[in-house]
Enzyme design. Structure first.
Site, PDB file in Angstrom:
ATOM      1  N   ASN A  17       0.810  -1.225   0.000  1.00  0.00           N
ATOM      2  CA  ASN A  17       0.000   0.000   0.000  1.00  0.00           C
ATOM      3  C   ASN A  17       0.842   1.273   0.000  1.00  0.00           C
ATOM      4  O   ASN A  17       0.394   2.309  -0.471  1.00  0.00           O
ATOM      5  CB  ASN A  17      -0.917  -0.033   1.241  1.00  0.00           C
ATOM      6  N   TYR A  29       4.398   9.209 -11.450  1.00  0.00           N
ATOM      7  CA  TYR A  29       3.354   8.524 -10.654  1.00  0.00           C
ATOM      8  C   TYR A  29       2.502   7.634 -11.554  1.00  0.00           C
ATOM      9  O   TYR A  29       2.240   6.471 -11.227  1.00  0.00           O
ATOM     10  CB  TYR A  29       2.501   9.578  -9.952  1.00  0.00           C
ATOM     11  N   LYS A  49       2.294   3.604 -11.309  1.00  0.00           N
ATOM     12  CA  LYS A  49       1.020   2.944 -10.995  1.00  0.00           C
ATOM     13  C   LYS A  49       0.541   2.077 -12.157  1.00  0.00           C
ATOM     14  O   LYS A  49      -0.144   1.071 -11.945  1.00  0.00           O
ATOM     15  CB  LYS A  49      -0.024   3.994 -10.614  1.00  0.00           C
ATOM     16  N   ILE A 102      -9.233   9.522  -2.605  1.00  0.00           N
ATOM     17  CA  ILE A 102      -9.426   9.101  -1.214  1.00  0.00           C
ATOM     18  C   ILE A 102      -8.930  10.220  -0.301  1.00  0.00           C
ATOM     19  O   ILE A 102      -7.820  10.734  -0.500  1.00  0.00           O
ATOM     20  CB  ILE A 102      -8.657   7.793  -0.914  1.00  0.00           C
ATOM     21  N   THR A 147      -7.088  11.441   2.131  1.00  0.00           N
ATOM     22  CA  THR A 147      -5.925  11.140   2.982  1.00  0.00           C
ATOM     23  C   THR A 147      -4.884  12.235   2.776  1.00  0.00           C
ATOM     24  O   THR A 147      -4.979  13.000   1.811  1.00  0.00           O
ATOM     25  CB  THR A 147      -5.279   9.795   2.594  1.00  0.00           C
TER      26      THR A 147
HETATM   27  N1  LIG Z   1      -5.330   9.220  -1.594  1.00  0.00           N
HETATM   28  C1  LIG Z   1      -5.638   9.044  -2.864  1.00  0.00           C
HETATM   29  O1  LIG Z   1      -6.446   9.792  -3.440  1.00  0.00           O
HETATM   30  C2  LIG Z   1      -5.036   7.902  -3.648  1.00  0.00           C
HETATM   31  C3  LIG Z   1      -5.541   7.619  -4.915  1.00  0.00           C
HETATM   32  C4  LIG Z   1      -5.022   6.557  -5.637  1.00  0.00           C
HETATM   33  C5  LIG Z   1      -4.007   5.788  -5.096  1.00  0.00           C
HETATM   34  N2  LIG Z   1      -3.513   6.081  -3.869  1.00  0.00           N
HETATM   35  C6  LIG Z   1      -2.461   5.220  -3.345  1.00  0.00           C
HETATM   36  O2  LIG Z   1      -2.906   4.652  -2.136  1.00  0.00           O
HETATM   37  C7  LIG Z   1      -1.781   4.295  -1.328  1.00  0.00           C
HETATM   38  C8  LIG Z   1      -1.986   4.783   0.099  1.00  0.00           C
HETATM   39  O3  LIG Z   1      -1.964   6.198   0.110  1.00  0.00           O
HETATM   40  P1  LIG Z   1      -2.857   7.063   1.108  1.00  0.00           P
HETATM   41  O4  LIG Z   1      -3.867   7.760   0.280  1.00  0.00           O
HETATM   42  O5  LIG Z   1      -3.319   6.234   2.245  1.00  0.00           O
HETATM   43  O6  LIG Z   1      -1.779   8.145   1.545  1.00  0.00           O
HETATM   44  P2  LIG Z   1      -1.101   8.502   2.969  1.00  0.00           P
HETATM   45  O7  LIG Z   1      -0.114   9.546   2.659  1.00  0.00           O
HETATM   46  O8  LIG Z   1      -2.155   8.769   3.979  1.00  0.00           O
HETATM   47  O9  LIG Z   1      -0.364   7.155   3.390  1.00  0.00           O
HETATM   48  C9  LIG Z   1       0.796   6.685   2.739  1.00  0.00           C
HETATM   49  C10 LIG Z   1       1.689   6.066   3.782  1.00  0.00           C
HETATM   50  O10 LIG Z   1       2.822   5.475   3.109  1.00  0.00           O
HETATM   51  C11 LIG Z   1       3.975   5.793   3.858  1.00  0.00           C
HETATM   52  N3  LIG Z   1       5.149   5.751   3.000  1.00  0.00           N
HETATM   53  C12 LIG Z   1       5.516   6.638   2.050  1.00  0.00           C
HETATM   54  N4  LIG Z   1       6.667   6.268   1.499  1.00  0.00           N
HETATM   55  C13 LIG Z   1       7.045   5.109   2.107  1.00  0.00           C
HETATM   56  C14 LIG Z   1       8.141   4.249   1.964  1.00  0.00           C
HETATM   57  N5  LIG Z   1       9.123   4.535   1.090  1.00  0.00           N
HETATM   58  N6  LIG Z   1       8.200   3.152   2.732  1.00  0.00           N
HETATM   59  C15 LIG Z   1       7.224   2.876   3.624  1.00  0.00           C
HETATM   60  N7  LIG Z   1       6.160   3.668   3.814  1.00  0.00           N
HETATM   61  C16 LIG Z   1       6.077   4.776   3.060  1.00  0.00           C
HETATM   62  C17 LIG Z   1       3.716   7.180   4.395  1.00  0.00           C
HETATM   63  O11 LIG Z   1       4.574   7.482   5.485  1.00  0.00           O
HETATM   64  C18 LIG Z   1       2.251   7.064   4.775  1.00  0.00           C
HETATM   65  O12 LIG Z   1       2.098   6.578   6.085  1.00  0.00           O
HETATM   66  C19 LIG Z   1      -0.573   4.880  -2.046  1.00  0.00           C
HETATM   67  O13 LIG Z   1       0.076   3.869  -2.783  1.00  0.00           O
HETATM   68  C20 LIG Z   1      -1.167   5.895  -2.990  1.00  0.00           C
HETATM   69  O14 LIG Z   1      -0.351   6.129  -4.121  1.00  0.00           O
HETATM   70  C21 LIG Z   1      -4.003   7.119  -3.135  1.00  0.00           C
END
Ligand SMILES: NC(=O)c1ccc[n+]([C@@H]2O[C@H](COP(=O)([O-])OP(=O)(O)OC[C@H]3O[C@@H](n4cnc5c(N)ncnc54)[C@H](O)[C@@H]3O)[C@@H](O)[C@H]2O)c1
Length: 261
Positions: free
Chosen positions: A90, A168, A172, A201, A203
């Site tokens: 994740n 990105y 992805k 999402i 976040t």
């Molecule tokens: N939020 C969105 O809109 C969205 C949309 C599509 C995909 N995503 C993907 O969902 C996943 C989760 O993101 P989120 O929205 O919960 O964001 P978030 O920023 O709340 O959480 C991401 C977490 O990953 C950790 N992280 C970052 N780099 C890291 C590394 N090198 N090693 C270990 N941990 C690391 C961060 O410290 C954080 O705790 C990600 O892969 C993101 O790309 C998010």
């Protein structure tokens, strides 16, 4: 009886957002959770919260882009809980060369990213998935089965002008592709591999939030609201559990209908 009773799950990026929601949910369904997180403060807090609620968790300080740390995380899972059943890849980041630029809100062109931003984005979002699988799969083979859940993004399916997201989207998109390969390669070992494609999402990754930005995104989502981390965590739970035991190599878009338009 929990849907993940007796299972051991590594969740990367479990200190925040979708990973934290999944860690809480998996633990409440009986899983032993390895909170693999780069941020020590949030990772430790997640471990503590799950334990206080009566669940089982251990924090692993891990940068998913660093091979030795990923290997150590898998070793910690096995030495602490005895096996490994689930890897939820994740962790991710979205670095913008233009700071707070957000598509649809500011009208910026989309320059190619700086090389270091490109590299870090690929390393965390794509190479991190590969490294996790490299060390998790041998343990899943020993366990007799496994479930890998990868995290892509709707950015890999749809795009707009601007957004500084070339690295990105490439990362992805690569996550979708590697999901198929892993699923087919490891199906004989009963190791399944699926991919979640989250939409918008709410976040920290999707922020910083302003009322204008939130509304610009919201009005394009047919179900009329941003996704919450729990919306994705419930899909991850399904894919981690035996309820999805005949599903592999697939992608599940969780986006409130955004990409259906
Ligand atoms: N939020 C969105 O809109 C969205 C949309 C599509 C995909 N995503 C993907 O969902 C996943 C989760 O993101 P989120 O929205 O919960 O964001 P978030 O920023 O709340 O959480 C991401 C977490 O990953 C950790 N992280 C970052 N780099 C890291 C590394 N090198 N090693 C270990 N941990 C690391 C961060 O410290 C954080 O705790 C990600 O892969 C993101 O790309 C998010």
């Amino acid at each position: 009886m929990g849907r993940l009773d007796g299972r051991v799950a590594i969740i990367t990026g479990a200190g925040s957002g979708q990973g934290l929601a999944a860690a809480r949910l998996f633990a409440s369904e009986g899983a032993c959770v390895v909170v693999a997180e780069l941020n020590q403060d949030t990772g430790r807090a997640a471990e503590e919260e799950i334990r206080s609620a009566g669940g089982q968790a251990v924090f692993a300080h891990c940068d998913v882009a660093e091979e030795a740390q990923v290997r150590a995380t898998v070793e910690l899972a096995v030495s602490t809980f005895g096996r490994l059943d689930v890897l939820y890849n994740n962790a991710g980041l979205w670095l913008s060369a233009r700071g707070n630029y957000r598509p649809g809100v500011t009208d910026a062109p989309s320059p190619l990213l700086e090389d270091n931003v490109w590299q870090r984005t690929i390393d965390v979002n794509l190479k991190g998935v590969y490294l996790g699988c490299k060390y998790a799969i041998p343990q899943m083979r020993k366990a007799g089965a496994g479930s890998i859940i990868n995290t892509s993004s709707i950015a890999a399916l749809r795009t707009g002008r601007g957004g500084n997201s070339d690295a990105y989207t490439a990362a992805k998109g690569g996550v979708i592709a590697i999901t198929r390969t892993l699923a087919v390669e490891h199906a004989p070992d009963q190791i399944r591999c699926n991919c979640i494609i989250p939409g918008a999402i709410h976040t920290p990754l999707a922020g910083p939030f302003t009322p204008e930005y939130e509304e610009a995104v919201r009005k394009n989502i047919p179900l009329g609201r941003w996704g919450q981390p729990e919306d994705v965590a419930r899909m991850a739970l399904f894919l981690a559990s035996d309820e999805s035991s005949w599903i592999t190599g697939q992608f599940f878009v969780v986006d409130g209908g955004y990409t259906a338009v």
